[in-house]
Scaffold this motif. Sequence first.
Motif, PDB file in Angstrom:
ATOM      1  N   GLU A  87       0.856  -1.190   0.000  1.00  0.00           N
ATOM      2  CA  GLU A  87       0.000   0.000   0.000  1.00  0.00           C
ATOM      3  C   GLU A  87       0.891   1.239   0.000  1.00  0.00           C
ATOM      4  O   GLU A  87       1.906   1.286   0.697  1.00  0.00           O
ATOM      5  N   ARG A  88       0.487   2.240  -0.785  1.00  0.00           N
ATOM      6  CA  ARG A  88       1.253   3.490  -0.830  1.00  0.00           C
ATOM      7  C   ARG A  88       0.302   4.670  -0.960  1.00  0.00           C
ATOM      8  O   ARG A  88      -0.646   4.634  -1.752  1.00  0.00           O
TER       9      ARG A  88
ATOM     10  N   LEU B 240      -2.279   3.767  -3.870  1.00  0.00           N
ATOM     11  CA  LEU B 240      -1.965   2.571  -4.644  1.00  0.00           C
ATOM     12  C   LEU B 240      -2.045   1.333  -3.765  1.00  0.00           C
ATOM     13  O   LEU B 240      -1.491   1.299  -2.663  1.00  0.00           O
ATOM     14  N   THR B 241      -2.742   0.307  -4.270  1.00  0.00           N
ATOM     15  CA  THR B 241      -2.826  -0.988  -3.597  1.00  0.00           C
ATOM     16  C   THR B 241      -2.402  -2.074  -4.578  1.00  0.00           C
ATOM     17  O   THR B 241      -2.884  -2.115  -5.714  1.00  0.00           O
TER      18      THR B 241
ATOM     19  N   THR C  28      -1.999  -7.671  -8.854  1.00  0.00           N
ATOM     20  CA  THR C  28      -3.191  -6.895  -9.195  1.00  0.00           C
ATOM     21  C   THR C  28      -3.075  -5.525  -8.542  1.00  0.00           C
ATOM     22  O   THR C  28      -2.937  -5.428  -7.323  1.00  0.00           O
ATOM     23  N   SER C  29      -3.078  -4.486  -9.354  1.00  0.00           N
ATOM     24  CA  SER C  29      -2.871  -3.124  -8.851  1.00  0.00           C
ATOM     25  C   SER C  29      -4.117  -2.288  -9.048  1.00  0.00           C
ATOM     26  O   SER C  29      -4.805  -2.390 -10.066  1.00  0.00           O
ATOM     27  N   GLU C  30      -4.392  -1.445  -8.051  1.00  0.00           N
ATOM     28  CA  GLU C  30      -5.452  -0.452  -8.170  1.00  0.00           C
ATOM     29  C   GLU C  30      -4.914   0.881  -7.689  1.00  0.00           C
ATOM     30  O   GLU C  30      -4.465   1.013  -6.551  1.00  0.00           O
ATOM     31  N   SER C  31      -4.940   1.861  -8.585  1.00  0.00           N
ATOM     32  CA  SER C  31      -4.454   3.203  -8.278  1.00  0.00           C
ATOM     33  C   SER C  31      -5.625   4.164  -8.314  1.00  0.00           C
ATOM     34  O   SER C  31      -6.341   4.238  -9.315  1.00  0.00           O
TER      35      SER C  31
ATOM     36  N   GLN D 209      -4.491  -2.442 -13.047  1.00  0.00           N
ATOM     37  CA  GLN D 209      -3.508  -3.100 -13.904  1.00  0.00           C
ATOM     38  C   GLN D 209      -3.189  -4.483 -13.359  1.00  0.00           C
ATOM     39  O   GLN D 209      -3.316  -4.734 -12.153  1.00  0.00           O
ATOM     40  N   ARG D 210      -2.748  -5.355 -14.266  1.00  0.00           N
ATOM     41  CA  ARG D 210      -2.351  -6.706 -13.880  1.00  0.00           C
ATOM     42  C   ARG D 210      -0.991  -7.026 -14.499  1.00  0.00           C
ATOM     43  O   ARG D 210      -0.755  -6.747 -15.670  1.00  0.00           O
TER      44      ARG D 210
END
Length: 387
Positions: free
Chosen positions: A134-135, A142-143, A164-167, A178-179
């Motif tokens: 996490e950021r 961002l996770t 698996t990213s979620e911004s 994004q993956r």
Amino acid sequence: MRDVLELFEALPQEYPQLLERATNRGEQIVFAGADFFTLQPFAVELLHLSPAQVALYPTVEEVPGDDRFLLALNDGQLEYATQVYGEDIRYDFFFQREENSQTRLQAYHNDGHVNAVEVERITRDDQGLPLLYERVDTHVRLTQRYQYQQCGTADGQRWMCDITSESVNPAHDYTCQQRQRVYFADDGYTVDRIESLDNGDILYDRAMNSLSLEELLEQANEAIESRLLAGLSQESLESVEVRCVLFEYSLQGPFPPTLALIQPHEVDDNPEYAPLSWLNAPDAELFSERGLDAVDFHQGCSALFDQLNAQLDALEFESQQELVITFYVEFCRRLMNNPRLATLIRTDDDFFVTARDFEAANELELLERVLPARQWQSMKSTIESHE
């Protein structure tokens, strides 16, 4: 994410206590030339950092490159880092550890004023494998989640990791997902390749690490030319006449360039403007970021270009600048005489190919080195008559 956000918001107030605690606990001082101590998994690979950039040095004089980080260690673990830019101007990094997680807090200090830059946290399983990253910074939350599995190959079983990213940008109500997939070598630890599962692009390829700068430049030449010609073949340009093919770049990341096809009316319709004012890719009607959708220099080549940019960035400025200029001069010369290009676009009598660093505005230098002597003298006369 809520805990990380709260740490970010409280960082300016907590800064004095964090600084006192961290500096008191640091027992060993070492130095580094890059921020390779981010908590984000696979950052070293995605940033294409060299072995020299991920090493620790006993003295600041031994650190290669322009960046300098001071790191304070306690029992072999990083407690605090700082990057100093001037008197009382610096970035500070603080590290906190719990049983299965670690947090890094970054602050900017300038003459007594403190701003939070970012807070990141990594959570791991009992074996130390990343589960959640996490950021939080000023704009984005961002996770990233990590899932490990084995995949079968001709040589047996290897490990891979799906990310698996979620911004999220709350201010603009924007979310991006994004993956990515990370493939490991036989040892189960070394990263072999990272690819995007969204578009198939290769983001990191360990094989690139063994290539010399000359080999990378040769591959970049082939990649840009092949993607240019393939993309133009898919565009509907039958009714378009082209005066100039322009490649633009910046030394901040000279590869890949952007592309513009500049038409005669864009050059001739405004004689009152300064000569070459039209030689600006974003102003062109046919621009690779808008209007030339089929031309994509990035597709499948991100690892190549990122590795090349990283090697160039490690050079002294003058060497980097001359290498890049020489590359584009030679590339433009060859392309201007490429018979395949003539079958894909319709050119006028004054057609030419050139490049420019849009930050350095060095178009005159490249034009003089790229164009045939007669064509350059004609253009030079036009420029001088306007002065």
